[in-house]
Design an enzyme around this catalytic site. Structure first.
Site, short mmCIF file in Angstrom:
data_model
loop_
_atom_site.label_atom_id
_atom_site.label_comp_id
_atom_site.label_asym_id
_atom_site.label_seq_id
_atom_site.Cartn_x
_atom_site.Cartn_y
_atom_site.Cartn_z
N ASP A 199 34.51 -32.92 -13.95
CA ASP A 199 35.06 -32.64 -12.63
C ASP A 199 35.93 -33.80 -12.15
OD1 ASP A 199 34.89 -30.84 -10.25
OD2 ASP A 199 34.05 -32.63 -9.31
N GLU A 256 39.05 -32.11 -15.82
CA GLU A 256 39.80 -31.52 -14.70
C GLU A 256 40.60 -32.64 -14.05
OE1 GLU A 256 39.09 -29.22 -10.47
OE2 GLU A 256 37.78 -30.86 -11.05
#
Length: 561
Positions: A199, A256
């Site tokens: 993330d 990401e």
């Protein structure tokens, strides 16, 4: 380029809260996922990416982690999770987990200690600063509205949170913090998982001194992204992570990375550099927003999409590897966004799938995408649950922006579009739960659901199944080089892949109007076969020239002349 399993795989993302509720409390759970694994096996996917299932107070749906080594009660137990992993592996599939280490929850034991005193051993696990002139240490805005700093009375200092105030940023400059993270990653890998989706991993290195961002008139807080995206030590940290953890396992890693450029992605994914296998970039999903960001709507220009995707296809060729995605838990539904979710829902969903899956890279499917689930249009702000949406609405209403304007933006871009529960059948709540769902099911579940899709041989589901199968049968789809053709055509997105004496031709009509395709003279296929089309009835005619119906997609395979 070397051959690795993750290059040949198709990944399916599960957002556990919205996938399948097993115990009737209205919240998806791990036993629910286990009960649906045979469905995913039928689809044909190779890898399941599980969004966070860790223990969390759920301020941001599990992206605020309280304990990295425990499972959230709402989702089940560690024993349930271990059963899930075993059942996935039994079916010949793999599991990758979400790694959320830019920030933790403010209820994590490290932060509880950190805020106790300035000399606590955990103080430097987070980013604490004294105020400046009675205000925040700098003018950065949180990604979820307001300031990125919160004052803590116990020690009279502020802590940094790029997301909600319950998501304090971890201080990656502290080697002790990094050791703890690597130890936790190793713990999960030793349990047998097959990789990580990381993330906002390019936010972990902040610029020294945390300087103010360029002020903007009328805005008390502005994006500080120039000072935390792709920061000064990011490559050092990723290479250290690779050396300490990743290199010891046969893994898939995807980072990401909002704001990542192609040039940076060449560094992050370059095979010689020992960082990551691939990144999630955001260029193509930012093409339908105006200068004021995500909520500022503007129509997509096809030429921009062609230029963007083609640049990434060419730019990582022979250097790194692309991820291919339209949807995830943060993006609106692709058939509503770039297709037509009313008159041509089935055709446009199949066209968009074809366009993406025939490119070079690893395709990611988000739950419900394979049955053409659409955006939802709730009338009332009370029906929404997403913290980003609710904070934006409150902030903009206070500035006098009309309710209707904000709802139009939320209907188009809100994250709850992706988070309405999975539509399994036509029964109440779409077969997701026997209880009251945590977020309402999209009212179109009676027409759009898995049961209906499995009964209809021409459904979107079987088109996805075919695309996944083609990738297994034809090496050209994995390894072929990419070239855009008809670059300036305003309605057709066409490209070719070339590999080992073969050429694959992909032709997609991006709109709901009839248009004519004329193949450029330099693209020649001998003994061509039509591998795939999203229309039933066969149209006679050669690959060189034909009429494309609304949202029609065709894939031809032939030998190089």
């Amino acid at each position: 380029m070397s051959t690795q399993w993750w290059k040949e795989s198709v990944v399916y993302q599960i957002y556990p809260r919205s996938f399948q509720d097993y115990n009737g409390d209205g919240i998806g759970d791990i036993p629910g996922i286990i009960s649906r694994l045979d469905y995913l096996k039928t689809l044909g996917v190779d890898v399941i990416w599980l969004s966070p299932v860790y223990d969390s107070p759920n301020d941001d749906n599990g992206y605020d982690i309280r304990d990295y080594k425990a499972i959230m009660d709402e989702f089940g137990t560690m024993a349930d999770w271990e059963t899930l992993l075993a059942e996935i592996h039994t079916r010949g599939m793999k599991l990758i987990m979400d790694l959320v280490v830019n920030h933790s929850s403010d209820e994590h034991a490290w932060f509880v200690e950190s805020r106790k005193s300035k000399d606590n051993p955990y103080r430097d696990f987070y980013i604490w600063r004294p105020g400046k002139d009675g205000k925040e240490p700098n003018n950065w805005a949180s990604n979820f509205s307001g300031s990125a700093w919160t004052y803590d009375e116990t020690t009279g200092e502020y802590y940094l949170h790029l997301f909600s105030k319950k998501q304090p940023d971890l201080n990656w400059e502290n080697p002790k913090l990094r050791e703890k993270i690597y130890e936790m990653m190793t713990w999960w890998l030793d349990k047998g998982i097959d990789g990580f989706r990381m993330d906002v991993i390019n936010f972990i290195s902040k610029v020294d001194g945390l300087p103010d961002a360029e002020p903007q008139p009328g805005q008390p807080y502005v994006s500080g992204s120039n000072y935390f995206m792709n920061g000064p030590n990011i490559h050092t940290y990723l290479q250290e992570m690779h050396e300490n953890v990743l290199q010891h396992y046969d893994l898939m890693t995807v980072g990401e990375m909002p704001g990542v450029t192609l040039e940076l992605a060449q560094l992050y994914t370059g095979e010689e550099r020992n960082e990551l296998n691939m990144v999630f970039q955001f260029e193509h999903v930012g093409l339908d927003q105006g200068p004021n960001g995500k909520w500022d709507l503007k129509p997509l220009e096809l030429k921009d999409l062609k230029a963007s995707l083609s640049r990434w296809q060419k730019g990582l060729q022979d250097i790194g590897w692309n991820s291919l995605y339209w949807n995830n838990h943060d993006q609106p539904r692709i058939v509503s966004r770039f297709g037509d979710d009313q008159s041509y829902r089935v055709e446009s969903a199949k066209m968009l799938a074809t366009l993406l899956h025939c490119m070079k890279g690893t395709p990611f499917i988000y739950q419900g995408e394979e049955i053409g689930m659409t955006n939802v249009r709730f009338d009332s702000i009370e029906q929404y649950q997403d913290i980003e949406t609710l904070n934006m609405y409150k902030e903009k209403r206070a500035q006098g922006v009309p309710h209707e304007t904000l709802m139009a933006s939320i209907h188009a871009k809100g994250r709850d579009n992706a988070r309405t529960p999975m539509q399994w059948d036509e029964t109440k709540h779409g077969g997701f739960t026997d209880g009251t769902p945590w977020l309402e099911v999209n009212p179109n579940y009676k027409e759009i659901n898995v049961k209906q899709a499995l009964k209809d041989p021409n459904s979107i589901f079987y088109h996805y199944q075919k695309l996944i199968q083609l990738r297994k049968e034809h090496a050209i789809l994995v390894h072929g080089s990419y070239d855009l053709i008809l670059e300036d055509d305003p309605e057709i997105f066409a490209y070719k892949r070339t590999y080992n004496g073969q050429t694959l031709l992909v032709v997609c009509n991006f709109y709901g109007r009839i248009t004519d395709f004329e193949c450029p003279a330099e693209v020649v296929l001998s003994e061509p076969t039509l591998l795939l089309s999203n229309y039933d009835e066969e149209e006679n005619g050669s690959y060189t020239s034909f009429r494309l119906r609304p949202y029609e997609a065709r894939v031809y395979l032939g030998k190089n002349e």
